[in-house]
Enzyme design. Structure first.
Site, short mmCIF file in Angstrom:
data_model
loop_
_atom_site.label_atom_id
_atom_site.label_comp_id
_atom_site.label_asym_id
_atom_site.label_seq_id
_atom_site.Cartn_x
_atom_site.Cartn_y
_atom_site.Cartn_z
N CYS A 32 -12.44 20.04 -153.97
CA CYS A 32 -13.55 19.84 -154.67
C CYS A 32 -13.64 20.77 -155.91
CB CYS A 32 -14.57 20.49 -153.84
SG CYS A 32 -16.38 20.39 -154.55
N CYS A 35 -16.62 23.20 -156.33
CA CYS A 35 -16.80 24.10 -155.49
C CYS A 35 -15.78 25.14 -156.07
CB CYS A 35 -16.08 23.78 -154.23
SG CYS A 35 -17.08 22.33 -153.33
#
Length: 107
Positions: A32, A35
């Site tokens: 991600c 993230c």
């Protein structure tokens, strides 16, 4: 420097729900992009709030039971726990100020 704690399905109860300080939980995954963008912010917050609050990361790919329990449908998802209960929710990559304000309100 204090680092975020990695929690698993097996130790989420003791690490997060039974904590005696507020806990900011980052539901994330290695693939991600957003993230990875907020990871340095979480490291800064872990050091800044050391002893007063905890920053915990939960890899949703490896800990699907916990992700399912908290209805994680998109990541990053940040949940603030206090006394075992969710106190605040933040979706997506946000700045340090927003997360610090969440922690400050729980202290």
């Amino acid at each position: 420097m204090t680092q975020p704690i990695n929690a698993t399905d097996a130790d989420f109860q003791s690490t997060v729900l039974e904590a005696d300080v507020p806990v900011l939980v980052d539901f994330w995954a290695p693939w991600c992009g957003p993230c990875r963008m907020i990871a340095p912010v979480l490291e800064e917050l872990a050091a800044q709030y050391d002893g007063r609050a905890k920053v915990v990361k939960v890899d949703v790919d490896q800990n699907q039971a916990t992700a399912l329990k908290y209805h994680v449908r998109a990541i990053p998802l940040l949940l603030l726990f206090k006394d075992g209960q969710v106190q605040a929710t933040q979706m997506g990559a946000v700045g340090k100020g927003v997360l610090a304000q969440m922690l400050d309100q729980a202290l």
